[in-house]
Design a protein around this motif. Structure first.
Motif: not given
Length: 280
Positions: A186, A192-193
């Motif tokens: 990340k 931004d997952y």
């Protein structure tokens, strides 16, 4: 079907046609029964035909101490979970029932147990956590007790354990390793997952088994050096990120990854990175 051992009024042990013990459960099933007596099959609610004699003995011991309604509720939770997750370890009957019984006792005493991994569990094991929440609904409906959300997380971990064929401490360790790797990716790639994306879910699944292999010191041997080079050349950012993960695992766990393991990490990282770019 004849009695081999009476555990309590609701639980007895029988011998099957192969002379192996089975645990049989039903309200009043063992009342005033002696060894060798025939059972009233109409009262049987559940037969536990476990493969391991040790598990049969442990389950019998557990059921002799737990109210029938708690066991039948846990059996319902396991069946609901198996319908969604597939094959689960037989030992789940023991571990989950024991946990839920203890959780109910703690609730009645006003003792709350905080789940320090709840945030990670929600994000890394969404399917299992959903089943944990469903389990709380089942417990409330059948037993009239509403347990805290932390317990949904504990139940989810038991389900993960039953899938990985591991023990609970190992699964908690696996969860922490997964979270560490996800954090590295990340921040290294400024992502931004999208937790609903297929690439993210595949990455998490890969990490679950990768972390278990790593902690068990199971080595994935190097295979095709040409493929390694191709992945490194085509996905340079993902490869550098995978190498950073490798260094972290050496520093924290003294586990050095093979080039094959770095390659598979890089492939999954690249998929997540590309999907993140598409959505941004």
């Amino acid at each position: 079907m004849k009695v081999a051992k009476v555990l309590n009024n609701n639980v007895v042990v029988i011998l099957d046609e192969n002379q192996r013990e089975q645990v049989v459960m039903g309200r009043g099933l063992g009342f005033q029964k002696q060894i060798g007596d025939a059972l009233d099959t109409r009262k049987i609610e559940k037969v536990f035909a476990l493969q391991s004699d040790e598990l049969v003995a442990r389950l019998g011991d557990l059921l002799s101490q737990i109210p029938l309604e708690v066991m039948t509720t846990c059996d319902r939770i396991i069946e609901q979970s198996r319908a969604r997750l597939g094959k689960l370890q037989e030992s789940l009957y023991i571990t989950l029932t024991d946990h839920c019984h203890f959780a109910l006792e703690r609730h009645h005493k006003g003792v709350a147990l905080r789940n320090v991994l709840l945030w990670e569990i929600k994000r890394l094991y969404p399917k299992e956590f959903s089943l944990g929440q469903q389990a709380l609904d089942t417990i409330e409906t059948r037993l009239g007790v509403r347990l805290a959300e932390d317990e949904a997380g504990f139940i989810a971990l038991h389900l993960v354990t039953a899938q990985l064929n591991s023990e609970m401490p190992e699964v908690m360790h696996v969860t922490r390793v997964m979270q560490e790797i996800l954090q590295i990716v990340k921040y290294q790639l400024t992502l931004d997952y999208n937790e609903e994306a297929l690439s993210y879910q595949r990455f998490v699944t890969h990490l679950k088994f990768f972390a278990q292999r790593m902690l068990n010191r199971t080595v994935v041997a190097d295979d095709d050096a040409t493929l390694h080079t191709a992945v490194k050349d085509n996905y340079p950012r993902a490869w550098r990120c995978a190498e950073k993960i490798s260094r972290h695992l050496v520093n924290e766990y003294q586990r050095e990854l093979t080039t094959e393991e770095v390659m598979f990490l890089a492939i999954h990282i690249e998929r997540v990175r590309k999907e993140s770019l598409t959505l941004s």
